[in-house]
Design an enzyme around this catalytic site. Structure first.
Site, PDB file in Angstrom:
ATOM      1  N   ASP A  42       2.569   3.381  -8.564  1.00 53.27           N
ATOM      2  CA  ASP A  42       2.050   2.901  -7.285  1.00 53.27           C
ATOM      3  C   ASP A  42       2.468   1.455  -7.031  1.00 53.27           C
ATOM      4  OD1 ASP A  42       0.717   2.664  -4.937  1.00 53.27           O
ATOM      5  OD2 ASP A  42      -1.277   3.050  -5.737  1.00 53.27           O
ATOM      6  N   ASP A  43       3.246   1.224  -5.989  1.00 56.95           N
ATOM      7  CA  ASP A  43       3.696  -0.118  -5.596  1.00 56.95           C
ATOM      8  C   ASP A  43       4.662  -0.752  -6.606  1.00 56.95           C
ATOM      9  OD1 ASP A  43       1.902   0.353  -3.565  1.00 56.95           O
ATOM     10  OD2 ASP A  43       0.782  -1.511  -3.783  1.00 56.95           O
ATOM     11  N   CYS A  82       1.107   4.012   0.880  1.00 54.20           N
ATOM     12  CA  CYS A  82       0.679   5.056  -0.071  1.00 54.20           C
ATOM     13  C   CYS A  82       0.514   6.488   0.461  1.00 54.20           C
ATOM     14  CB  CYS A  82      -0.628   4.635  -0.719  1.00 54.20           C
ATOM     15  SG  CYS A  82      -0.482   3.135  -1.696  1.00 54.20           S
ATOM     16  N   ARG A  86       2.879   9.935  -0.381  1.00 52.37           N
ATOM     17  CA  ARG A  86       2.409  11.021  -1.265  1.00 52.37           C
ATOM     18  C   ARG A  86       2.473  12.377  -0.563  1.00 52.37           C
ATOM     19  NH1 ARG A  86      -0.222   8.176  -5.482  1.00 52.37           N
ATOM     20  NH2 ARG A  86       0.601   6.112  -5.074  1.00 52.37           N
ATOM     21  N   LYS A 135      -3.912   8.978  -9.046  1.00 50.58           N
ATOM     22  CA  LYS A 135      -4.264   8.660  -7.659  1.00 50.58           C
ATOM     23  C   LYS A 135      -3.849   9.808  -6.748  1.00 50.58           C
ATOM     24  CE  LYS A 135      -3.050   5.291  -4.077  1.00 50.58           C
ATOM     25  NZ  LYS A 135      -2.627   3.905  -3.847  1.00 50.58           N
ATOM     26  N   HIS A 137      -5.155  10.216  -2.947  1.00 50.36           N
ATOM     27  CA  HIS A 137      -4.990   9.504  -1.671  1.00 50.36           C
ATOM     28  C   HIS A 137      -4.509  10.386  -0.518  1.00 50.36           C
ATOM     29  CE1 HIS A 137      -4.428   5.148  -0.088  1.00 50.36           C
ATOM     30  NE2 HIS A 137      -5.491   5.770   0.381  1.00 50.36           N
ATOM     31  N   SER A 160      -6.946   4.495  -3.428  1.00 51.73           N
ATOM     32  CA  SER A 160      -6.382   3.280  -4.049  1.00 51.73           C
ATOM     33  C   SER A 160      -7.416   2.548  -4.896  1.00 51.73           C
ATOM     34  CB  SER A 160      -5.854   2.325  -2.973  1.00 51.73           C
ATOM     35  OG  SER A 160      -4.758   2.912  -2.330  1.00 51.73           O
ATOM     36  N   HIS A 240      -0.492  -1.013  -8.596  1.00 52.79           N
ATOM     37  CA  HIS A 240      -1.180  -1.448  -7.367  1.00 52.79           C
ATOM     38  C   HIS A 240      -2.264  -2.449  -7.795  1.00 52.79           C
ATOM     39  CE1 HIS A 240      -3.758  -1.050  -3.809  1.00 52.79           C
ATOM     40  NE2 HIS A 240      -2.836  -0.315  -3.212  1.00 52.79           N
ATOM     41  N   ASP A 292       5.904   5.087  -5.193  1.00 49.01           N
ATOM     42  CA  ASP A 292       5.527   5.520  -3.833  1.00 49.01           C
ATOM     43  C   ASP A 292       5.979   4.568  -2.734  1.00 49.01           C
ATOM     44  OD1 ASP A 292       3.688   3.487  -4.423  1.00 49.01           O
ATOM     45  OD2 ASP A 292       2.118   4.410  -3.209  1.00 49.01           O
ATOM     46  N   ASN A 293       6.236   3.311  -3.091  1.00 50.62           N
ATOM     47  CA  ASN A 293       6.713   2.321  -2.102  1.00 50.62           C
ATOM     48  C   ASN A 293       7.038   1.024  -2.833  1.00 50.62           C
ATOM     49  OD1 ASN A 293       3.365   2.544  -1.363  1.00 50.62           O
ATOM     50  ND2 ASN A 293       4.128   0.569  -2.056  1.00 50.62           N
ATOM     51  N   LYS A 313       6.584  -3.825   0.486  1.00 52.09           N
ATOM     52  CA  LYS A 313       5.663  -2.772   0.939  1.00 52.09           C
ATOM     53  C   LYS A 313       5.298  -2.932   2.415  1.00 52.09           C
ATOM     54  CE  LYS A 313       1.050  -0.947  -0.085  1.00 52.09           C
ATOM     55  NZ  LYS A 313      -0.038  -0.888  -1.091  1.00 52.09           N
TER      56      LYS A 313
HETATM   57 MG    MG Z   1       1.629   2.424  -3.045  1.00 49.25          MG
END
Ligand code: MG
Length: 487
Positions: A42-43, A82, A86, A135, A137, A160, A240, A292-293, A313
């Site tokens: 994540d991130d 996010c 996903r 996660k 989300h 998150s 994240h 994811d980003n 992001k």
């Molecule tokens: Mg993310």
């Protein structure tokens, strides 16, 4: 019977035998169904892993995975935030088609609609055992949870890890862009549930051990599901913000707390790869690692790096969308660096093909089957990519060229250090529709620094046409219907 007829019958018989043998071998090939493990950080930015060029974060397991497998250098998440990212990975469709175009919050009643078919659902229908860890989300209430979308089990934080923060500490937890609560290990400031299937089993969840516990769950699932074909979707809650790591990973990284967290995720990857080897499953399991980003650079050294890419992001410059992507499948994958374009949306059709599962025919897919690239180093079918922000296309890539039609600063109006310095280029807090789009050659200029729009109006015209065709392919009526369902 004439000689000619006898020869004809003989040739026909040989052909029939050959066809039967070929279909038998295809059947046999398909009957050895591989397992799939998707590890989704994540991130995590494009530049956050050793093998992608980070100078001080140590990631020996991911590096080895890349050297022995494939490292993709032009691989995209479908969104730079996010929830849409996903939804796209799990369905193979652009966020605008599923209706998940923005981030969901603990007070959202929405989620991934039941009408969407996840890769887990397709695999489950084909006899696979399926587990989601981490996660989610995509809606934290039924019927939007993983167990409503084709997963046999779920263990994780449903949104998150910075959500449901205590009100009294709101505003006091940032100092110069750093989340000091993480440094103080105040995980209890975030009232986050840990779910087992659809039940809350811990509140607030102790985030200090979350990467470790997700890993233990993944290892246990490999061991309990090994007699079947299986699919594990392990979506880490980290890196994240707020950042947490277990005791063993405190102050181990030269890169500070962010490095500690990424190094723990790398350890987690190692645990999974080792377990597959010990269980004799490594040569029958495709493991995919991606993010994811891009990095959430509001949080300075508590966030990652997009390396040589511009942006972060939330934005539509490369740093927001382009992510690390490593594929491992010993003995099957053609090792190397892949510079062709790929996206997380390609995973659904690729996994369907490799598992002999049926991709539903009643909907539009935005992903391509990339098994030809993975197994034979063949050509990717992807020639373009659309950079959405919400339900609008801001930029389009066609081959080496990328045109920005709308510009806007990244999440929280962040201007990254690499941001375009050209005084003629307006990038502000609000979306700006450009009369003449910005144009970059991403092969020669991956940092999007040198605008070549004036020199190449013909390329802009070509990309503009591509955008027009794409927009007409988007069924806005379906999108509208899904939105209504969610509201
Ligand atoms: Mg993310």
């Amino acid at each position: 019977m004439t000689n000619f007829k006898i020869k004809l019958i003989a040739v026909a018989s040989l052909l029939i035998v050959a066809v039967m043998q070929t279909s038998a071998s295809i059947k046999k090939e398909k009957s050895i169904k591989p397992n799939f493990i998707v590890i989704f950080a994540d991130d995590l930015g494009y530049g956050d892993i050793g093998v992608y060029g980070h100078p001080t974060i140590k990631t020996p397991n991911l590096d080895r995975m890349a050297f022995e497998g494939q490292k993709w250098t032009n691989f995209y998440a479908a969104s730079s935030v996010c929830s849409p990212s996903r939804a796209a990975l799990l369905t193979g469709r652009l966020p605008i088609r599923t209706g998940i175009t923005g981030v969901l919050f603990p007070n959202s009643n929405a989620g991934l609609p039941q009408s969407e078919i996840s890769v887990a659902k397709v695999l489950k229908d084909n006899g696979y055992k399926t587990a989601a860890i981490g996660k989610w989300h995509l809606g934290h209430k039924s019927p939007f949870l993983p167990t409503d979308h084709g997963f046999d089990s779920y263990y994780g934080i449903p949104y998150s890890n910075d959500m449901n923060r205590e009100e009294e500490i709101e505003g006091k937890d940032w100092i110069d862009g750093q989340i000091i609560l993480a440094e103080k290990e105040k995980y209890s400031a975030y009232k986050l549930p840990l779910l087992r299937n659809q039940q809350v089993i811990e509140m607030p969840v102790d985030q200090r051990t979350i990467t470790q516990r997700y890993t233990e769950e993944a290892v246990a699932k490999i061991k309990t599901m090994k007699d079947s074909h299986f699919f594990i979707y392990l979506a880490h809650s980290l890196p994240h913000i707020p950042l947490f790591r277990s005791q063993k990973f405190k102050h181990v990284s030269k890169a500070g707390i962010y490095g500690d967290v990424v190094e723990e995720i790398d350890w987690s990857v190692g645990q999974i790869l080792n377990t597959l080897k010990e269980e004799g499953l490594d040569e029958n399991t495709l493991v995919i690692f991606t993010s994811d980003n891009g990095p959430w650079q509001t949080f300075k050294t508590h966030s990652g790096s997009a390396g040589l890419l511009q942006g972060a992001k939330g934005g539509t410059f490369e740093g927001g969308f382009r992510v690390p992507a490593i594929f491992s499948w010993p003995g099957k994958i053609k090792p190397g660096v892949v510079m062709q374009m790929g996206t997380t949306m390609d995973l659904m059709p690729t996994i369907c093909d490799l598992s002999g599962s049926k991709l539903p025919k009643d909907r539009i897919y935005d992903g391509f089957d990339i098994s030809n690239v993975l197994l034979k180093n063949g050509e990717s079918l992807r020639e373009d990519f659309f950079y959405y922000r919400g339900d609008q296309v801001y930029a389009v890539r066609k081959g080496a060229y990328k045109a920005h039609f709308i510009t806007r600063l990244d999440m929280n109006n962040i201007r990254t250090s690499l941001f375009v310095s050209d005084p003629e280029i307006e990038i502000g807090k609000k979306p700006t529709v450009l009369e003449t789009p910005l144009l970059y050659n991403l092969n020669a200029d991956p940092s999007e620094k040198y605008n070549i729009a004036k020199e190449h109006p013909e390329i802009i015209a070509e990309i503009r046409k591509l955008l027009k065709d794409h927009e007409s392919s988007i069924n806005k009526a379906i999108f509208k219907k899904e939105k209504e369902l969610q509201d």
